[in-house]
Write a protein that holds these residues in place. Structure first.
Motif, PDB file in Angstrom:
ATOM      1  N   SER A   1      42.400  29.850  43.508  1.00 31.40           N
ATOM      2  CA  SER A   1      42.181  31.079  44.286  1.00 31.40           C
ATOM      3  C   SER A   1      43.243  32.140  44.031  1.00 31.40           C
ATOM      4  CB  SER A   1      42.165  30.745  45.782  1.00 31.40           C
ATOM      5  OG  SER A   1      42.166  31.930  46.529  1.00 31.40           O
ATOM      6  N   ARG A   2      42.807  33.280  43.494  1.00 29.66           N
ATOM      7  CA  ARG A   2      43.721  34.418  43.322  1.00 29.66           C
ATOM      8  C   ARG A   2      44.069  35.027  44.674  1.00 29.66           C
ATOM      9  NH1 ARG A   2      39.063  36.943  39.724  1.00 29.66           N
ATOM     10  NH2 ARG A   2      37.543  37.611  41.242  1.00 29.66           N
ATOM     11  N   VAL A   3      43.138  34.920  45.623  1.00 26.93           N
ATOM     12  CA  VAL A   3      43.426  35.432  46.976  1.00 26.93           C
ATOM     13  C   VAL A   3      44.568  34.620  47.592  1.00 26.93           C
ATOM     14  CG1 VAL A   3      42.486  35.796  49.285  1.00 26.93           C
ATOM     15  CG2 VAL A   3      41.052  36.213  47.286  1.00 26.93           C
ATOM     16  N   ALA A   4      44.548  33.306  47.359  1.00 25.37           N
ATOM     17  CA  ALA A   4      45.636  32.469  47.895  1.00 25.37           C
ATOM     18  C   ALA A   4      46.972  32.925  47.338  1.00 25.37           C
ATOM     19  CB  ALA A   4      45.389  31.003  47.546  1.00 25.37           C
ATOM     20  N   ARG A   5      47.042  33.152  46.031  1.00 20.07           N
ATOM     21  CA  ARG A   5      48.335  33.533  45.428  1.00 20.07           C
ATOM     22  C   ARG A   5      48.837  34.856  45.996  1.00 20.07           C
ATOM     23  NH1 ARG A   5      46.168  30.213  42.574  1.00 20.07           N
ATOM     24  NH2 ARG A   5      47.234  28.664  41.302  1.00 20.07           N
TER      25      ARG A   5
ATOM     26  N   GLY B   1      41.254  36.288  37.058  1.00 22.93           N
ATOM     27  CA  GLY B   1      41.084  34.834  37.067  1.00 22.93           C
ATOM     28  C   GLY B   1      41.598  34.259  38.371  1.00 22.93           C
ATOM     29  N   ALA B   2      42.349  33.159  38.249  1.00 24.69           N
ATOM     30  CA  ALA B   2      42.903  32.516  39.447  1.00 24.69           C
ATOM     31  C   ALA B   2      44.303  33.028  39.748  1.00 24.69           C
ATOM     32  CB  ALA B   2      42.947  31.010  39.237  1.00 24.69           C
ATOM     33  N   HIS B   3      44.707  34.140  39.110  1.00 26.17           N
ATOM     34  CA  HIS B   3      46.109  34.582  39.237  1.00 26.17           C
ATOM     35  C   HIS B   3      46.370  35.368  40.519  1.00 26.17           C
ATOM     36  CE1 HIS B   3      49.436  37.487  37.964  1.00 26.17           C
ATOM     37  NE2 HIS B   3      50.004  36.356  38.305  1.00 26.17           N
ATOM     38  N   GLU B   4      45.916  36.621  40.599  1.00 24.25           N
ATOM     39  CA  GLU B   4      46.189  37.433  41.810  1.00 24.25           C
ATOM     40  C   GLU B   4      45.023  38.374  42.110  1.00 24.25           C
ATOM     41  OE1 GLU B   4      49.345  38.908  43.772  1.00 24.25           O
ATOM     42  OE2 GLU B   4      50.945  38.187  42.471  1.00 24.25           O
ATOM     43  N   HIS B   5      44.967  38.797  43.357  1.00 25.01           N
ATOM     44  CA  HIS B   5      44.006  39.807  43.830  1.00 25.01           C
ATOM     45  C   HIS B   5      44.787  40.629  44.871  1.00 25.01           C
ATOM     46  CE1 HIS B   5      40.520  41.836  45.132  1.00 25.01           C
ATOM     47  NE2 HIS B   5      39.711  40.830  45.424  1.00 25.01           N
ATOM     48  N   PRO B   6      45.676  41.506  44.362  1.00 23.13           N
ATOM     49  CA  PRO B   6      46.659  42.115  45.270  1.00 23.13           C
ATOM     50  C   PRO B   6      46.068  42.943  46.406  1.00 23.13           C
ATOM     51  CG  PRO B   6      46.779  43.082  43.055  1.00 23.13           C
ATOM     52  CD  PRO B   6      45.913  41.887  42.950  1.00 23.13           C
ATOM     53  N   THR B   7      44.983  43.698  46.144  1.00 22.18           N
ATOM     54  CA  THR B   7      44.467  44.509  47.266  1.00 22.18           C
ATOM     55  C   THR B   7      43.828  43.627  48.334  1.00 22.18           C
ATOM     56  OG1 THR B   7      42.439  45.056  46.029  1.00 22.18           O
ATOM     57  CG2 THR B   7      44.218  46.691  45.996  1.00 22.18           C
ATOM     58  N   GLN B   8      43.293  42.457  47.931  1.00 14.13           N
ATOM     59  CA  GLN B   8      42.777  41.531  48.947  1.00 14.13           C
ATOM     60  C   GLN B   8      43.938  40.990  49.775  1.00 14.13           C
ATOM     61  OE1 GLN B   8      39.416  40.555  49.606  1.00 14.13           O
ATOM     62  NE2 GLN B   8      40.359  39.643  51.429  1.00 14.13           N
TER      63      GLN B   8
ATOM     64  N   VAL C   1      40.726  47.061  37.325  1.00 15.24           N
ATOM     65  CA  VAL C   1      40.247  46.027  36.390  1.00 15.24           C
ATOM     66  C   VAL C   1      40.067  44.684  37.086  1.00 15.24           C
ATOM     67  CG1 VAL C   1      40.714  44.831  34.220  1.00 15.24           C
ATOM     68  CG2 VAL C   1      41.583  47.148  34.577  1.00 15.24           C
ATOM     69  N   ARG C   2      38.875  44.112  36.948  1.00 18.43           N
ATOM     70  CA  ARG C   2      38.647  42.709  37.322  1.00 18.43           C
ATOM     71  C   ARG C   2      38.209  41.959  36.073  1.00 18.43           C
ATOM     72  NH1 ARG C   2      35.320  40.330  42.418  1.00 18.43           N
ATOM     73  NH2 ARG C   2      37.254  41.011  43.400  1.00 18.43           N
ATOM     74  N   HIS C   3      38.847  40.821  35.831  1.00 19.12           N
ATOM     75  CA  HIS C   3      38.554  40.067  34.602  1.00 19.12           C
ATOM     76  C   HIS C   3      38.786  38.584  34.861  1.00 19.12           C
ATOM     77  CE1 HIS C   3      38.550  38.994  30.335  1.00 19.12           C
ATOM     78  NE2 HIS C   3      38.045  40.193  30.090  1.00 19.12           N
ATOM     79  N   PRO C   4      37.964  37.718  34.252  1.00 11.36           N
ATOM     80  CA  PRO C   4      38.157  36.272  34.498  1.00 11.36           C
ATOM     81  C   PRO C   4      39.430  35.704  33.880  1.00 11.36           C
ATOM     82  CG  PRO C   4      36.358  36.653  32.925  1.00 11.36           C
ATOM     83  CD  PRO C   4      36.753  37.990  33.459  1.00 11.36           C
ATOM     84  N   THR C   5      40.043  36.417  32.946  1.00  8.65           N
ATOM     85  CA  THR C   5      41.242  35.882  32.286  1.00  8.65           C
ATOM     86  C   THR C   5      42.509  36.353  32.999  1.00  8.65           C
ATOM     87  OG1 THR C   5      40.052  35.996  30.193  1.00  8.65           O
ATOM     88  CG2 THR C   5      42.444  35.690  30.075  1.00  8.65           C
ATOM     89  N   PRO C   6      43.329  35.407  33.483  1.00  7.13           N
ATOM     90  CA  PRO C   6      44.587  35.809  34.125  1.00  7.13           C
ATOM     91  C   PRO C   6      45.456  36.617  33.159  1.00  7.13           C
ATOM     92  CG  PRO C   6      44.170  33.456  34.450  1.00  7.13           C
ATOM     93  CD  PRO C   6      43.157  33.939  33.463  1.00  7.13           C
ATOM     94  N   GLY C   7      46.070  37.668  33.671  1.00  7.03           N
ATOM     95  CA  GLY C   7      46.979  38.465  32.842  1.00  7.03           C
ATOM     96  C   GLY C   7      46.319  39.646  32.150  1.00  7.03           C
ATOM     97  N   THR C   8      45.000  39.775  32.253  1.00  6.21           N
ATOM     98  CA  THR C   8      44.321  40.891  31.572  1.00  6.21           C
ATOM     99  C   THR C   8      44.850  42.262  32.038  1.00  6.21           C
ATOM    100  OG1 THR C   8      42.333  39.568  31.258  1.00  6.21           O
ATOM    101  CG2 THR C   8      42.067  41.955  31.124  1.00  6.21           C
ATOM    102  N   PRO C   9      45.024  42.494  33.339  1.00  9.20           N
ATOM    103  CA  PRO C   9      45.560  43.809  33.756  1.00  9.20           C
ATOM    104  C   PRO C   9      46.968  44.058  33.217  1.00  9.20           C
ATOM    105  CG  PRO C   9      44.649  42.620  35.636  1.00  9.20           C
ATOM    106  CD  PRO C   9      44.714  41.644  34.508  1.00  9.20           C
ATOM    107  N   HIS C  10      47.762  42.993  33.107  1.00 10.06           N
ATOM    108  CA  HIS C  10      49.124  43.123  32.591  1.00 10.06           C
ATOM    109  C   HIS C  10      49.090  43.502  31.109  1.00 10.06           C
ATOM    110  CE1 HIS C  10      48.939  40.477  36.020  1.00 10.06           C
ATOM    111  NE2 HIS C  10      50.214  40.678  36.269  1.00 10.06           N
ATOM    112  N   LEU C  11      48.146  42.909  30.368  1.00 12.48           N
ATOM    113  CA  LEU C  11      47.974  43.236  28.948  1.00 12.48           C
ATOM    114  C   LEU C  11      47.580  44.707  28.795  1.00 12.48           C
ATOM    115  CD1 LEU C  11      47.680  42.070  25.970  1.00 12.48           C
ATOM    116  CD2 LEU C  11      45.242  41.867  26.498  1.00 12.48           C
TER     117      LEU C  11
ATOM    118  N   LEU D   1      49.622  48.480  40.030  1.00 14.73           N
ATOM    119  CA  LEU D   1      49.606  47.407  41.036  1.00 14.73           C
ATOM    120  C   LEU D   1      48.980  46.196  40.343  1.00 14.73           C
ATOM    121  CD1 LEU D   1      50.097  46.337  43.899  1.00 14.73           C
ATOM    122  CD2 LEU D   1      47.750  46.981  44.434  1.00 14.73           C
ATOM    123  N   LEU D   2      49.843  45.287  39.900  1.00 15.82           N
ATOM    124  CA  LEU D   2      49.367  44.124  39.139  1.00 15.82           C
ATOM    125  C   LEU D   2      49.365  42.859  39.974  1.00 15.82           C
ATOM    126  CD1 LEU D   2      51.192  44.896  35.763  1.00 15.82           C
ATOM    127  CD2 LEU D   2      48.860  45.494  36.442  1.00 15.82           C
TER     128      LEU D   2
END
Ligand code: CP
Length: 328
Positions: free
Chosen positions: A181-185, A145-152, A120-130, A21-22
């Protein structure tokens, strides 16, 4: 002592075949609804006197949080425990990262200990994808980072669906710092896929017009759009991700965008008010509004546990050899 069998898990809502779940961007509406339906089953289990089920017995869930967290880390740990998984928190600051070990090598070592899921939580967008490209276990993005927070995003959708009985056709305002905001995305992708009308509202420096290209309405005057909203999700100003200078002062931001009792008088009577937390009372919303009758802020936290149980269950169930469902 007589042992009674554990309560059975309800049947899975719909077939699930994803390993990670990315983000909500890559999920279909059916995927999202499947997670929400499964979350309802787990919410029901959480109301039982015996809340623990053996669904993930023998599984290992690792939390890798490179940023602070109260809600997400705790509820992933609790969700895994309620599913009978073993859980382990990884503490970056006291790890061998400080001796120069790379992030990928660290993850591979954790996987070598038998981890089935890395949260995984990380300040850099794309870290979980990597990470998903370098390890074999499942990866759950707990905020990149500011990318996504899917469970939120999912727990916000669950809270709206429970309160309103539907998502499609609702007008949902996302208020504040949309840019950072990753929550916004995650909210934007989830809400649009499920058929809501999304209004993004905040200062022009935090809410660029570009969002109109994916089907959102962009507004800069809260008092103009608030009366149309069925739901408003109040987002925190992400000072830690801003370079500064995006609005003159916090006081001016609050003057135009803080949710107050006075503003609520122009809103629909049954307006649902969400905030992902942490909330800053007196900046994005007043204490009276945060604790008032429109607020579902603590319901979101409760629903987050059910959503995280559902996500862990769905990802791990797909690993089972045929005929050995984790729910059985
Ligand atoms: N909403 C949220 O992600 O909260 P935490 O940062 O406390 O996990």
């Amino acid at each position: 002592m007589k042992l009674t069998p554990p309560p059975p898990l309800p049947a899975a809502a719909a077939p699930w075949n994803r390993k990670h779940l990315l983000g909500l961007e890559e999920l279909s509406a059916e995927d999202i609804e499947s997670i929400l339906d499964t979350s309802e089953s787990f919410a029901e289990i959480s109301r039982r006197s015996r809340k623990k089920v053996p669904a993930l017995q023998g599984r290992i869930v690792f939390n890798l949080f490179f940023e602070s967290s109260t809600r997400t880390r705790t509820s992933f740990s609790l969700a895994a425990k309620r599913l009978s998984a073993d859980t382990q928190d990884f503490a970056p600051s006291s790890s061998s990262l400080s001796k120069g070990e790379s992030f990928i090598d660290t993850a591979k070592n954790i996987e070598a200990m038998g981890a089935d899921v890395l949260v995984v939580r990380h300040p850099t967008p794309g870290t979980p994808h990597l990470l998903a490209k370098h390890v074999k276990c499942s990866i759950i993005n707990a905020g990149d980072g500011a990318h996504e927070h899917p469970t939120q995003g999912l727990l916000d959708l669950m809270t709206i669906r429970r309160a309103k009985g539907r998502i499609a056709g609702l007008t949902v305002g996302l208020l504040g710092d949309i840019s950072h905001s990753r929550v916004a995305r995650s909210n934007i992708w989830g809400l649009l896929k499920l058929g809501a009308n999304v209004i993004l509202c905040g200062p022009p420096t935090l809410v660029p017009k570009a969002w109109e290209q994916i089907g959102c309405e962009v507004a800069h005057h809260l008092d103009d759009v608030l009366p149309r909203c069925d739901v408003v999700n109040v987002l925190r100003i992400q000072f830690e991700r801003q370079q500064g200078g995006l609005f003159p002062s916090v006081a001016e931001y609050s003057h135009f965008y803080m949710m107050t009792q006075e503003r609520l008088r122009s809103a629909k009577e049954d307006l649902l008010l969400l905030a992902p937390g942490p909330i800053n009372r007196g900046v994005e919303l007043t204490p009276e509004v945060a604790d008032g009758s429109h607020s579902a802020i603590l319901d979101q936290v409760t629903n987050g546990l059910a959503v995280r149980m559902a996500v862990l269950h769905l990802l791990c169930s797909r690993m089972e050899p045929q005929g050995q469902s984790a729910a059985s």
